[in-house]
Design an enzyme around this catalytic site. Structure first.
Site, PDB file in Angstrom:
ATOM      1  N   SER A 172       0.848  -1.193   0.000  1.00  0.00           N
ATOM      2  CA  SER A 172       0.000   0.000   0.000  1.00  0.00           C
ATOM      3  C   SER A 172       0.877   1.233   0.000  1.00  0.00           C
ATOM      4  CB  SER A 172      -0.905   0.019   1.236  1.00  0.00           C
ATOM      5  OG  SER A 172      -1.578   1.261   1.355  1.00  0.00           O
ATOM      6  N   TYR A 192      -2.086  -0.785  10.340  1.00  0.00           N
ATOM      7  CA  TYR A 192      -2.138  -1.055   8.904  1.00  0.00           C
ATOM      8  C   TYR A 192      -0.861  -0.576   8.220  1.00  0.00           C
ATOM      9  CZ  TYR A 192      -3.773  -0.931   4.056  1.00  0.00           C
ATOM     10  OH  TYR A 192      -3.896  -1.109   2.708  1.00  0.00           O
TER      11      TYR A 192
END
Length: 252
Positions: free
Chosen positions: A138, A151
């Site tokens: 990501s 995350y």
């Protein structure tokens, strides 16, 4: 598009969102696709839509026994493409408000799951002297993102895992790369914008605008763009240990 006919691609988290889009793109390019996830109903719906050359298998990628059963079930199948897409977003909260259980859950799926799947399917690729692993990371693993620490940290771990693993198996002819999408339009980002709005007191539209305005293109990327990027990466056999940014210019 690349011609992937004759190749078997295994996509984790394939029952919805990015996983379904990636599986669709690989299938369109000619690959036989095995989609994996925990929700059999969602997996079956994707397979029904794709038709021939697609099948679904349930697996919890964070569980060693479940991954071992998956590998046993696919014994004899030459899985030559592994896309580690399964992941969870985790909490939207200050680090001091994140529980150890929430932290562990994010790392169990996002990092441990990638490790277990690679551990299970890399030996076959190495033995055959060919294969491709794409780990979905990501843009959040490359730039600060407040209130998303579990995350973000997990995706930074995926970048490190990818680079190191590339040097382990590259000499055997296996490529390992990562793909780092920016915010992808869909249910997950809608959830994140809603939670951020609740946390900050802003509207959902304001929370979305504050996030998307960071991108050079001023928009989110789409699930189909992510699927196309995976196929494009497979058409570049000289790429190994790389991270591909697909963020609409969020970190330009």
């Amino acid at each position: 598009m690349s011609d992937l006919r004759g190749r078997i691609a295994l996509v984790t988290g394939g029952g919805s969102g990015l996983g379904a889009a990636i599986a669709t793109a690989l299938h369109t390019a000619g690959a036989e696709v095995v989609i994996v996830g925990r929700d059999a109903t969602r997996l079956d719906a994707v397979v029904a839509r794709l038709g021939e050359r697609a099948r679904a298998l349930t697996c919890d990628v964070s569980d060693e026994v479940s991954v071992r059963r998956l590998a046993d079930h696919l014994e004899g199948a030459e899985v030559s493409i592994l896309v580690n897409n399964a992941g969870i977003a985790g909490p939207v909260a200050a680090l001091t408000d994140v529980t150890p259980g929430e932290w562990d859950e994010v790392f169990a799926v996002n990092v441990r799951g990638t490790f277990l799947m690679a551990r299970a399917f890399l030996p076959g690729m190495v033995a055959r002297g060919a294969g491709d692993v794409i780990n979905v990371a990501s843009v959040s693993g490359k730039r600060p993102l407040a209130h998303r620490t579990p995350y973000t940290a997990s995706k930074m771990a995926i970048l490190g895992l990818t680079a190191s693993l590339a040097f382990e198996v590259g000499p055997a002819g296996v490529t390992v790369n990562s793909l780092s999408p920016g915010p992808v339009a869909g249910d997950r980002m809608s959830r994140n914008f809603r939670l951020e709005a609740e946390r900050s007191g802003r509207t959902v539209a304001q929370a979305e605008e504050a996030f998307v305005s960071r991108a050079a293109l001023g928009r989110m990327v789409t699930e189909d763009e992510v699927g196309s990027a995976v196929v494009a990466m497979l058409a570049m056999p000289g790429m190994c240990g790389a991270d591909v940014d697909l963020s609409a210019g969020m970190i330009a």
